[in-house]
Design a protein around this motif. Structure first.
Motif, PDB file in Angstrom:
ATOM      1  N   MET A   1     -62.662 -39.959 -29.488  1.00  0.00           N
ATOM      2  CA  MET A   1     -64.122 -39.958 -30.202  1.00  0.00           C
ATOM      3  C   MET A   1     -64.151 -41.583 -30.830  1.00  0.00           C
ATOM      4  SD  MET A   1     -64.648 -38.137 -33.901  1.00  0.00           S
ATOM      5  CE  MET A   1     -63.728 -39.136 -34.818  1.00  0.00           C
ATOM      6  N   GLN A   2     -65.434 -41.956 -30.714  1.00  0.00           N
ATOM      7  CA  GLN A   2     -65.835 -43.222 -31.181  1.00  0.00           C
ATOM      8  C   GLN A   2     -66.583 -43.028 -32.448  1.00  0.00           C
ATOM      9  OE1 GLN A   2     -67.737 -45.891 -28.743  1.00  0.00           O
ATOM     10  NE2 GLN A   2     -68.046 -47.212 -30.566  1.00  0.00           N
ATOM     11  N   LEU A   3     -65.863 -43.715 -33.663  1.00  0.00           N
ATOM     12  CA  LEU A   3     -66.575 -43.414 -34.846  1.00  0.00           C
ATOM     13  C   LEU A   3     -67.241 -44.807 -35.221  1.00  0.00           C
ATOM     14  CD1 LEU A   3     -67.009 -41.814 -37.546  1.00  0.00           C
ATOM     15  CD2 LEU A   3     -64.892 -42.619 -38.257  1.00  0.00           C
ATOM     16  N   ASN A   4     -68.516 -44.681 -35.765  1.00  0.00           N
ATOM     17  CA  ASN A   4     -69.313 -45.915 -36.452  1.00  0.00           C
ATOM     18  C   ASN A   4     -69.719 -45.608 -37.503  1.00  0.00           C
ATOM     19  OD1 ASN A   4     -69.064 -47.391 -33.849  1.00  0.00           O
ATOM     20  ND2 ASN A   4     -71.188 -46.530 -33.086  1.00  0.00           N
ATOM     21  N   VAL A   5     -69.322 -46.315 -38.625  1.00  0.00           N
ATOM     22  CA  VAL A   5     -69.559 -46.107 -40.088  1.00  0.00           C
ATOM     23  C   VAL A   5     -70.432 -47.369 -40.274  1.00  0.00           C
ATOM     24  CG1 VAL A   5     -68.810 -45.789 -42.416  1.00  0.00           C
ATOM     25  CG2 VAL A   5     -67.644 -44.580 -40.517  1.00  0.00           C
ATOM     26  N   THR A   6     -71.759 -47.144 -40.963  1.00  0.00           N
ATOM     27  CA  THR A   6     -72.410 -48.183 -41.465  1.00  0.00           C
ATOM     28  C   THR A   6     -72.957 -47.777 -42.911  1.00  0.00           C
ATOM     29  OG1 THR A   6     -74.517 -47.079 -40.477  1.00  0.00           O
ATOM     30  CG2 THR A   6     -73.321 -48.876 -39.042  1.00  0.00           C
ATOM     31  N   GLY A   7     -73.469 -48.917 -43.634  1.00  0.00           N
ATOM     32  CA  GLY A   7     -73.897 -48.588 -44.864  1.00  0.00           C
ATOM     33  C   GLY A   7     -75.270 -49.130 -45.427  1.00  0.00           C
ATOM     34  N   HIS A   8     -75.887 -48.532 -46.062  1.00  0.00           N
ATOM     35  CA  HIS A   8     -77.161 -48.959 -46.627  1.00  0.00           C
ATOM     36  C   HIS A   8     -77.096 -49.122 -48.076  1.00  0.00           C
ATOM     37  CE1 HIS A   8     -79.451 -48.835 -42.877  1.00  0.00           C
ATOM     38  NE2 HIS A   8     -79.033 -47.406 -42.408  1.00  0.00           N
ATOM     39  N   ARG A  29     -61.207 -31.222 -33.909  1.00  0.00           N
ATOM     40  CA  ARG A  29     -60.126 -29.864 -33.528  1.00  0.00           C
ATOM     41  C   ARG A  29     -60.982 -28.708 -33.103  1.00  0.00           C
ATOM     42  NH1 ARG A  29     -57.877 -28.531 -38.657  1.00  0.00           N
ATOM     43  NH2 ARG A  29     -58.748 -30.452 -39.690  1.00  0.00           N
ATOM     44  N   HIS A  30     -62.446 -28.726 -33.502  1.00  0.00           N
ATOM     45  CA  HIS A  30     -63.102 -27.379 -33.081  1.00  0.00           C
ATOM     46  C   HIS A  30     -63.619 -27.720 -31.578  1.00  0.00           C
ATOM     47  CE1 HIS A  30     -62.641 -25.188 -36.546  1.00  0.00           C
ATOM     48  NE2 HIS A  30     -63.136 -26.366 -37.465  1.00  0.00           N
ATOM     49  N   SER A  31     -64.233 -29.071 -31.275  1.00  0.00           N
ATOM     50  CA  SER A  31     -64.657 -29.430 -30.025  1.00  0.00           C
ATOM     51  C   SER A  31     -64.064 -30.433 -29.435  1.00  0.00           C
ATOM     52  CB  SER A  31     -66.252 -29.488 -30.237  1.00  0.00           C
ATOM     53  OG  SER A  31     -66.852 -29.890 -29.006  1.00  0.00           O
ATOM     54  N   ASP A  32     -63.616 -30.503 -28.218  1.00  0.00           N
ATOM     55  CA  ASP A  32     -62.914 -31.519 -27.665  1.00  0.00           C
ATOM     56  C   ASP A  32     -64.095 -32.299 -26.603  1.00  0.00           C
ATOM     57  OD1 ASP A  32     -62.220 -28.827 -26.981  1.00  0.00           O
ATOM     58  OD2 ASP A  32     -61.279 -29.611 -24.957  1.00  0.00           O
ATOM     59  N   HIS A  33     -65.193 -31.876 -26.800  1.00  0.00           N
ATOM     60  CA  HIS A  33     -66.306 -32.602 -26.092  1.00  0.00           C
ATOM     61  C   HIS A  33     -67.148 -33.706 -26.895  1.00  0.00           C
ATOM     62  CE1 HIS A  33     -65.493 -29.799 -23.060  1.00  0.00           C
ATOM     63  NE2 HIS A  33     -66.045 -28.815 -23.741  1.00  0.00           N
ATOM     64  N   ALA A  73     -70.492 -36.354 -51.302  1.00  0.00           N
ATOM     65  CA  ALA A  73     -71.257 -36.197 -50.071  1.00  0.00           C
ATOM     66  C   ALA A  73     -70.980 -36.117 -48.716  1.00  0.00           C
ATOM     67  CB  ALA A  73     -72.317 -37.476 -50.237  1.00  0.00           C
ATOM     68  N   ILE A  74     -69.670 -36.987 -48.547  1.00  0.00           N
ATOM     69  CA  ILE A  74     -68.849 -36.934 -47.351  1.00  0.00           C
ATOM     70  C   ILE A  74     -68.207 -35.572 -47.166  1.00  0.00           C
ATOM     71  CG2 ILE A  74     -66.995 -38.198 -46.079  1.00  0.00           C
ATOM     72  CD1 ILE A  74     -67.670 -40.691 -47.604  1.00  0.00           C
ATOM     73  N   ASP A  75     -67.853 -34.970 -48.104  1.00  0.00           N
ATOM     74  CA  ASP A  75     -67.210 -33.575 -48.000  1.00  0.00           C
ATOM     75  C   ASP A  75     -68.162 -32.453 -47.585  1.00  0.00           C
ATOM     76  OD1 ASP A  75     -64.884 -34.517 -48.656  1.00  0.00           O
ATOM     77  OD2 ASP A  75     -65.126 -33.940 -50.998  1.00  0.00           O
ATOM     78  N   ALA A  76     -69.371 -32.553 -48.247  1.00  0.00           N
ATOM     79  CA  ALA A  76     -70.454 -31.783 -47.711  1.00  0.00           C
ATOM     80  C   ALA A  76     -71.027 -32.267 -46.323  1.00  0.00           C
ATOM     81  CB  ALA A  76     -71.645 -31.878 -48.870  1.00  0.00           C
ATOM     82  N   LEU A  77     -71.194 -33.146 -46.077  1.00  0.00           N
ATOM     83  CA  LEU A  77     -71.356 -33.712 -44.812  1.00  0.00           C
ATOM     84  C   LEU A  77     -70.358 -33.116 -43.805  1.00  0.00           C
ATOM     85  CD1 LEU A  77     -73.119 -35.420 -42.689  1.00  0.00           C
ATOM     86  CD2 LEU A  77     -71.740 -37.249 -42.945  1.00  0.00           C
ATOM     87  N   ALA A  78     -69.253 -33.193 -44.026  1.00  0.00           N
ATOM     88  CA  ALA A  78     -68.182 -32.466 -42.811  1.00  0.00           C
ATOM     89  C   ALA A  78     -68.130 -31.296 -42.863  1.00  0.00           C
ATOM     90  CB  ALA A  78     -66.832 -33.006 -43.591  1.00  0.00           C
ATOM     91  N   ASP A  79     -68.552 -30.469 -44.030  1.00  0.00           N
ATOM     92  CA  ASP A  79     -68.655 -29.141 -43.875  1.00  0.00           C
ATOM     93  C   ASP A  79     -69.916 -28.519 -43.101  1.00  0.00           C
ATOM     94  OD1 ASP A  79     -66.538 -28.491 -45.469  1.00  0.00           O
ATOM     95  OD2 ASP A  79     -67.591 -28.507 -47.407  1.00  0.00           O
ATOM     96  N   LYS A  80     -71.069 -29.211 -43.219  1.00  0.00           N
ATOM     97  CA  LYS A  80     -72.242 -29.081 -42.350  1.00  0.00           C
ATOM     98  C   LYS A  80     -72.042 -29.122 -40.914  1.00  0.00           C
ATOM     99  CE  LYS A  80     -75.719 -29.789 -46.054  1.00  0.00           C
ATOM    100  NZ  LYS A  80     -76.998 -30.375 -46.158  1.00  0.00           N
ATOM    101  N   LEU A  81     -71.454 -30.351 -40.605  1.00  0.00           N
ATOM    102  CA  LEU A  81     -70.996 -30.928 -39.282  1.00  0.00           C
ATOM    103  C   LEU A  81     -70.158 -29.995 -38.569  1.00  0.00           C
ATOM    104  CD1 LEU A  81     -70.776 -34.653 -39.309  1.00  0.00           C
ATOM    105  CD2 LEU A  81     -72.578 -33.169 -38.174  1.00  0.00           C
ATOM    106  N   ASP A  82     -69.278 -29.100 -39.425  1.00  0.00           N
ATOM    107  CA  ASP A  82     -68.293 -28.387 -38.862  1.00  0.00           C
ATOM    108  C   ASP A  82     -68.887 -27.049 -38.446  1.00  0.00           C
ATOM    109  OD1 ASP A  82     -65.567 -27.493 -38.110  1.00  0.00           O
ATOM    110  OD2 ASP A  82     -65.309 -26.718 -40.399  1.00  0.00           O
ATOM    111  N   ARG A  83     -69.746 -26.503 -39.374  1.00  0.00           N
ATOM    112  CA  ARG A  83     -70.360 -25.405 -39.142  1.00  0.00           C
ATOM    113  C   ARG A  83     -71.498 -25.442 -37.784  1.00  0.00           C
ATOM    114  NH1 ARG A  83     -70.948 -25.274 -44.534  1.00  0.00           N
ATOM    115  NH2 ARG A  83     -73.432 -25.868 -44.340  1.00  0.00           N
ATOM    116  N   ARG A  84     -72.095 -26.633 -37.763  1.00  0.00           N
ATOM    117  CA  ARG A  84     -73.132 -26.677 -36.818  1.00  0.00           C
ATOM    118  C   ARG A  84     -72.493 -27.139 -35.220  1.00  0.00           C
ATOM    119  NH1 ARG A  84     -77.787 -30.163 -40.033  1.00  0.00           N
ATOM    120  NH2 ARG A  84     -78.091 -28.450 -41.328  1.00  0.00           N
ATOM    121  N   VAL A  85     -71.107 -27.675 -35.213  1.00  0.00           N
ATOM    122  CA  VAL A  85     -70.614 -27.757 -34.319  1.00  0.00           C
ATOM    123  C   VAL A  85     -69.786 -26.471 -33.502  1.00  0.00           C
ATOM    124  CG1 VAL A  85     -68.525 -28.954 -33.120  1.00  0.00           C
ATOM    125  CG2 VAL A  85     -69.929 -30.310 -34.467  1.00  0.00           C
TER     126      VAL A  85
END
Length: 105
Positions: A1-8, A29-33, A73-85
């Motif tokens: 997984m390649q992670l890019n973090v940018t800030g505005h 952990r939920h998706s190896d794709h 905000a990062i915690d809430a984002l991780a929860d949403k992404l987890d559910r959607r994945v």
């Protein structure tokens, strides 16, 4: 997984980037794709927004979260992404497959 973090309007420190990476490891952990994750952290007055686009094999999943604190905000984002994945992974599984008949019956 390649992670890019940018800030505005915010400096992305090593601790902030490490926190994002730690929280988004749960998605792998939920998706190896998962091939690529692009996360954008934004600060506008008192609103802290975290948004991310996750590139899966054959699909793209997007989520965003706005809170009063960047870490919240990062915690809430991780929860949403987890559910959607998880939901995307469930769509790929064929739930309508007919079970094979048993030889003894």
């Amino acid at each position: 997984m390649q992670l890019n973090v940018t800030g505005h309007h915010v400096d992305v420190t090593t601790s902030l980037k490490g926190y994002v990476e730690k929280k988004l490891d749960r998605i792998v952990r939920h998706s190896d794709h998962v091939t690529d994750v692009h996360c954008i952290l934004t600060v506008e007055k008192l609103r802290h927004k975290a948004e991310a686009t996750v590139a899966l094999r054959g699909a793209t999943v997007y989520a965003d979260a706005t809170e009063a604190d960047m870490y919240a905000a990062i915690d809430a984002l991780a929860d949403k992404l987890d559910r959607r994945v998880k939901k995307h992974k469930e769509k790929l599984v064929d739930h309508h497959a007919v079970p094979a008949p048993k030889n003894g019956a």
